[in-house]
Design an enzyme around this catalytic site. Sequence first.
Site, short mmCIF file in Angstrom:
data_model
loop_
_atom_site.label_atom_id
_atom_site.label_comp_id
_atom_site.label_asym_id
_atom_site.label_seq_id
_atom_site.Cartn_x
_atom_site.Cartn_y
_atom_site.Cartn_z
N ASP A 58 0.89 -1.16 0.00
CA ASP A 58 0.00 0.00 0.00
C ASP A 58 0.93 1.21 0.00
O ASP A 58 1.65 1.44 0.98
CB ASP A 58 -0.88 -0.02 1.25
N VAL A 59 0.95 1.97 -1.08
CA VAL A 59 1.95 3.02 -1.24
C VAL A 59 1.81 4.13 -0.22
O VAL A 59 2.74 4.94 -0.05
CB VAL A 59 1.94 3.62 -2.67
N ASN A 85 3.98 4.03 -10.22
CA ASN A 85 2.86 3.89 -11.16
C ASN A 85 1.50 3.85 -10.48
O ASN A 85 0.49 4.13 -11.12
CB ASN A 85 3.07 2.60 -11.98
N TYR A 150 -7.56 14.45 -8.72
CA TYR A 150 -6.56 13.78 -9.55
C TYR A 150 -5.62 14.81 -10.18
O TYR A 150 -4.39 14.66 -10.15
CB TYR A 150 -7.27 12.97 -10.63
N LYS A 154 -1.55 15.36 -9.54
CA LYS A 154 -0.58 15.19 -10.63
C LYS A 154 0.22 16.47 -10.87
O LYS A 154 1.40 16.39 -11.23
CB LYS A 154 -1.31 14.76 -11.90
N THR A 185 -7.44 1.86 -20.11
CA THR A 185 -7.50 1.08 -18.88
C THR A 185 -8.79 1.46 -18.16
O THR A 185 -9.47 2.42 -18.55
CB THR A 185 -6.30 1.38 -17.94
#
Length: 245
Positions: A58-59, A85, A150, A154, A185
């Site tokens: 879990d990052v 990623n 998001y 980023k 995706t």
Amino acid sequence: MFDFTGKTVLITGASGTLGATLSTRFAQAGANTVVAARTRFDEVAAETGGRNLGVRLDVTSESDWAEAITRAEEHFGPLDILINNAAYLHVGTTESIPVDEFRRVVDTNLTGALLGIRAAAPSMRKAGGGVVVNVNSIAGLAAAPGLVAYSSSKWALRGLMRAAAKELARDGIRVNAVHPDIIDTPLAYGPDGNELVPVDNFAIPRRATPNEIADFIVFAASDQARFATGSEIVADGGFGLGAIA
């Protein structure tokens, strides 16, 4: 064909479409591949072939990062390459997005990358240097209405990349980013199944395939990109050119 023989690479979000593609590509190029994800890591590792290791990660967890690096070193030695990623997306505007979802997006996309670089850097110093590639987005280059969390994460990831690149350069550690266009995706679609960003008016009017974007990421991680750090590779299908009427 890129040659990563003897190199150890850790890929986060490896159970997703792009992550699994990257795991296979690095394994095919001879790398010791650490397949890191919250779920399905052993399954994806088994599918990559070559020398691989599946680890739960879990990052957003510092302890998970410490364990992942320790296991990678025990199996393969010091880490050479980190591919940040892992990503999380929640649809919502500035006024509508729940604050807890905003924080979850930022924790995954930005804090997760910070923790990854922090955990990987000491291992890379043991290896005599290394490479970090952050998988960013066109949402980090242009306004993304309806994707405020998001996009915010980023854009901030660009600042993290540049700061880390400058801090780690004298240790032989390069930090770069790849900004993909919309990849085909599940992240390209909303909960209703409709595409989040229509691509019909892009210069190249389609979504990118995972393999097309993997080409850029593998290059950024390779010795062929050895003179680049703090750099951003834009693979956007002409998105930045604006809509074609």
